[in-house]
Write a protein that holds these residues in place. Structure first.
Motif, PDB file in Angstrom:
ATOM      1  N   GLU A   1       0.828  -1.203   0.000  1.00 35.34           N
ATOM      2  CA  GLU A   1       0.000   0.000   0.000  1.00 35.34           C
ATOM      3  C   GLU A   1       0.865   1.257   0.000  1.00 35.34           C
ATOM      4  O   GLU A   1       0.611   2.213  -0.731  1.00 35.34           O
ATOM      5  CB  GLU A   1      -0.929   0.017   1.211  1.00 35.34           C
ATOM      6  CG  GLU A   1      -1.777   1.280   1.260  1.00 35.34           C
ATOM      7  CD  GLU A   1      -2.609   1.396   2.525  1.00 35.34           C
ATOM      8  OE1 GLU A   1      -3.582   2.173   2.493  1.00 35.34           O
ATOM      9  OE2 GLU A   1      -2.287   0.768   3.554  1.00 35.34           O
TER      10      GLU A   1
ATOM     11  N   TYR B   1       2.369   1.786  -3.416  1.00 32.62           N
ATOM     12  CA  TYR B   1       1.330   2.265  -4.335  1.00 32.62           C
ATOM     13  C   TYR B   1       1.049   3.754  -4.111  1.00 32.62           C
ATOM     14  O   TYR B   1       1.000   4.548  -5.050  1.00 32.62           O
ATOM     15  CB  TYR B   1       0.048   1.447  -4.155  1.00 32.62           C
ATOM     16  CG  TYR B   1      -1.116   2.015  -4.920  1.00 32.62           C
ATOM     17  CD1 TYR B   1      -1.249   1.788  -6.293  1.00 32.62           C
ATOM     18  CD2 TYR B   1      -2.060   2.813  -4.286  1.00 32.62           C
ATOM     19  CE1 TYR B   1      -2.305   2.334  -6.999  1.00 32.62           C
ATOM     20  CE2 TYR B   1      -3.121   3.359  -4.985  1.00 32.62           C
ATOM     21  CZ  TYR B   1      -3.237   3.120  -6.344  1.00 32.62           C
ATOM     22  OH  TYR B   1      -4.274   3.675  -7.041  1.00 32.62           O
ATOM     23  N   LEU B   2       0.856   4.155  -2.851  1.00 37.12           N
ATOM     24  CA  LEU B   2       0.523   5.547  -2.544  1.00 37.12           C
ATOM     25  C   LEU B   2       1.668   6.500  -2.875  1.00 37.12           C
ATOM     26  O   LEU B   2       1.433   7.627  -3.317  1.00 37.12           O
ATOM     27  CB  LEU B   2       0.109   5.680  -1.078  1.00 37.12           C
ATOM     28  CG  LEU B   2      -1.206   5.011  -0.704  1.00 37.12           C
ATOM     29  CD1 LEU B   2      -1.444   5.087   0.801  1.00 37.12           C
ATOM     30  CD2 LEU B   2      -2.373   5.636  -1.462  1.00 37.12           C
TER      31      LEU B   2
ATOM     32  N   ALA C   1       1.567   6.942  -6.575  1.00 38.90           N
ATOM     33  CA  ALA C   1       0.374   7.699  -6.956  1.00 38.90           C
ATOM     34  C   ALA C   1       0.478   9.180  -6.613  1.00 38.90           C
ATOM     35  O   ALA C   1      -0.290   9.989  -7.124  1.00 38.90           O
ATOM     36  CB  ALA C   1      -0.863   7.093  -6.285  1.00 38.90           C
ATOM     37  N   SER C   2       1.418   9.556  -5.771  1.00 39.86           N
ATOM     38  CA  SER C   2       1.518  10.950  -5.334  1.00 39.86           C
ATOM     39  C   SER C   2       1.893  11.910  -6.453  1.00 39.86           C
ATOM     40  O   SER C   2       1.586  13.092  -6.384  1.00 39.86           O
ATOM     41  CB  SER C   2       2.555  11.072  -4.214  1.00 39.86           C
ATOM     42  OG  SER C   2       3.871  10.979  -4.750  1.00 39.86           O
TER      43      SER C   2
ATOM     44  N   LYS D   1      -1.244   4.692  10.451  1.00 37.80           N
ATOM     45  CA  LYS D   1      -1.947   3.717   9.624  1.00 37.80           C
ATOM     46  C   LYS D   1      -3.376   3.620  10.123  1.00 37.80           C
ATOM     47  O   LYS D   1      -3.614   3.761  11.324  1.00 37.80           O
ATOM     48  CB  LYS D   1      -1.274   2.344   9.732  1.00 37.80           C
ATOM     49  CG  LYS D   1       0.115   2.291   9.151  1.00 37.80           C
ATOM     50  CD  LYS D   1       0.704   0.912   9.376  1.00 37.80           C
ATOM     51  CE  LYS D   1       2.131   0.809   8.843  1.00 37.80           C
ATOM     52  NZ  LYS D   1       2.717  -0.506   9.144  1.00 37.80           N
TER      53      LYS D   1
ATOM     54  N   LEU E   1      -3.027   4.457   6.159  1.00 38.65           N
ATOM     55  CA  LEU E   1      -2.541   5.660   5.502  1.00 38.65           C
ATOM     56  C   LEU E   1      -3.661   6.439   4.832  1.00 38.65           C
ATOM     57  O   LEU E   1      -4.566   5.868   4.247  1.00 38.65           O
ATOM     58  CB  LEU E   1      -1.516   5.289   4.429  1.00 38.65           C
ATOM     59  CG  LEU E   1      -0.098   5.156   4.901  1.00 38.65           C
ATOM     60  CD1 LEU E   1       0.810   4.760   3.742  1.00 38.65           C
ATOM     61  CD2 LEU E   1       0.408   6.403   5.545  1.00 38.65           C
ATOM     62  N   ASP E   2      -3.547   7.740   4.920  1.00 40.97           N
ATOM     63  CA  ASP E   2      -4.471   8.650   4.263  1.00 40.97           C
ATOM     64  C   ASP E   2      -3.689   9.343   3.144  1.00 40.97           C
ATOM     65  O   ASP E   2      -2.683   9.996   3.408  1.00 40.97           O
ATOM     66  CB  ASP E   2      -4.985   9.665   5.301  1.00 40.97           C
ATOM     67  CG  ASP E   2      -5.852  10.720   4.679  1.00 40.97           C
ATOM     68  OD1 ASP E   2      -5.317  11.813   4.384  1.00 40.97           O
ATOM     69  OD2 ASP E   2      -7.045  10.466   4.499  1.00 40.97           O
ATOM     70  N   GLN E   3      -4.128   9.184   1.900  1.00 40.68           N
ATOM     71  CA  GLN E   3      -3.416   9.746   0.748  1.00 40.68           C
ATOM     72  C   GLN E   3      -3.231  11.258   0.878  1.00 40.68           C
ATOM     73  O   GLN E   3      -2.174  11.783   0.551  1.00 40.68           O
ATOM     74  CB  GLN E   3      -4.159   9.412  -0.548  1.00 40.68           C
ATOM     75  CG  GLN E   3      -3.532  10.019  -1.798  1.00 40.68           C
ATOM     76  CD  GLN E   3      -2.192   9.414  -2.163  1.00 40.68           C
ATOM     77  OE1 GLN E   3      -1.986   8.234  -2.000  1.00 40.68           O
ATOM     78  NE2 GLN E   3      -1.273  10.222  -2.654  1.00 40.68           N
ATOM     79  N   HIS E   4      -4.238  11.944   1.384  1.00 39.49           N
ATOM     80  CA  HIS E   4      -4.154  13.404   1.506  1.00 39.49           C
ATOM     81  C   HIS E   4      -3.044  13.812   2.472  1.00 39.49           C
ATOM     82  O   HIS E   4      -2.259  14.709   2.183  1.00 39.49           O
ATOM     83  CB  HIS E   4      -5.503  13.970   1.954  1.00 39.49           C
ATOM     84  CG  HIS E   4      -5.479  15.444   2.180  1.00 39.49           C
ATOM     85  ND1 HIS E   4      -5.402  16.352   1.149  1.00 39.49           N
ATOM     86  CD2 HIS E   4      -5.502  16.171   3.327  1.00 39.49           C
ATOM     87  CE1 HIS E   4      -5.380  17.576   1.650  1.00 39.49           C
ATOM     88  NE2 HIS E   4      -5.441  17.496   2.966  1.00 39.49           N
TER      89      HIS E   4
ATOM     90  N   LEU F   1      -0.418  12.017   3.401  1.00 34.48           N
ATOM     91  CA  LEU F   1       0.862  11.651   2.789  1.00 34.48           C
ATOM     92  C   LEU F   1       1.269  12.704   1.764  1.00 34.48           C
ATOM     93  O   LEU F   1       2.420  13.143   1.732  1.00 34.48           O
ATOM     94  CB  LEU F   1       0.776  10.270   2.139  1.00 34.48           C
ATOM     95  CG  LEU F   1       2.031   9.816   1.386  1.00 34.48           C
ATOM     96  CD1 LEU F   1       3.224   9.684   2.330  1.00 34.48           C
ATOM     97  CD2 LEU F   1       1.769   8.495   0.658  1.00 34.48           C
ATOM     98  N   GLN F   2       0.319  13.133   0.963  1.00 33.37           N
ATOM     99  CA  GLN F   2       0.593  14.147  -0.060  1.00 33.37           C
ATOM    100  C   GLN F   2       1.071  15.459   0.578  1.00 33.37           C
ATOM    101  O   GLN F   2       1.988  16.097   0.076  1.00 33.37           O
ATOM    102  CB  GLN F   2      -0.662  14.379  -0.907  1.00 33.37           C
ATOM    103  CG  GLN F   2      -0.414  15.139  -2.171  1.00 33.37           C
ATOM    104  CD  GLN F   2       0.320  14.321  -3.221  1.00 33.37           C
ATOM    105  OE1 GLN F   2       0.496  13.117  -3.092  1.00 33.37           O
ATOM    106  NE2 GLN F   2       0.783  14.979  -4.252  1.00 33.37           N
TER     107      GLN F   2
END
Length: 178
Positions: free
Chosen positions: A18, A21-22, A25-26, A104, A106-109, A111-112
């Motif tokens: 995960e 992947y994230l 994807a960033s 965890k 994880l939140d994509q926002h 992390l971004q």
């Protein structure tokens, strides 16, 4: 725009997948190398450098905090971002120079947000000291100066000749500001 290189370290394969992947994807990460323990991470770091190491805290053998302590001794250390299920280690993480601490799952926002702060072309990274000083607060810590993004600061209060800052993550720090 140059992309960051990242080393992802987590002993749990689903979490590592995960994370990988994230990071891809960033849009800010060009290359991700994923390993399952600190020993493999040190092997990778022996052979090449990374802009960023994203790691778990609780791993068998050498844990994330200990690995970050080793990395802090490098002549040109990578930025460290912890991704963990253990919120109680946040102060230790920032004591070893962490640039971010994410929980965890994880939140994509979130992390971004952390990746944007680290990216050389991110907000406040246009080369002007004025832009940088508006986006980041310098906090004196024992043996180093930490840079805390203003976006992380929830509120501040006067403390004599200082300001006590409170972050959304629950950290408190005293800075020399009026």
């Amino acid at each position: 725009m140059s992309l960051l290189s990242a080393l992802a370290v987590d002993d749990e394969l689903p979490a590592l997948d995960e994370l990988e992947y994230l990071l891809h994807a960033s849009g800010l990460i060009g290359e991700v190398v994923a390993v399952r323990d600190a020993t493999d991470a040190l092997r990778q770091l022996r052979d090449r450098s990374f802009d960023l190491v994203v790691l778990d805290i609780a791993m068998p053998g050498l844990g994330g905090i200990e690995l970050a302590s080793v990395l802090a001794q490098f002549s040109d250390p990578p930025a460290i971002v912890f991704v963990t299920a253990h919120e109680e280690h946040a102060l230790e993480a920032f004591d070893v120079g962490a640039a971010g601490y994410l929980l965890k799952p994880l939140d994509q926002h979130r992390l971004q947000q952390v990746l944007r702060r680290l990216h050389p072309a991110g907000p406040g990274r246009d080369g002007s000291a004025a832009a940088d000083s508006l986006d980041v607060v310098a906090v004196d810590a024992p043996g180093r100066t930490l840079r805390v993004a203003r976006a992380e600061v929830a509120w501040g209060e006067s403390a004599g000749d200082y300001v006590r800052l409170y972050t959304f993550g629950g950290r408190t720090m005293l800075v020399r500001l009026s």
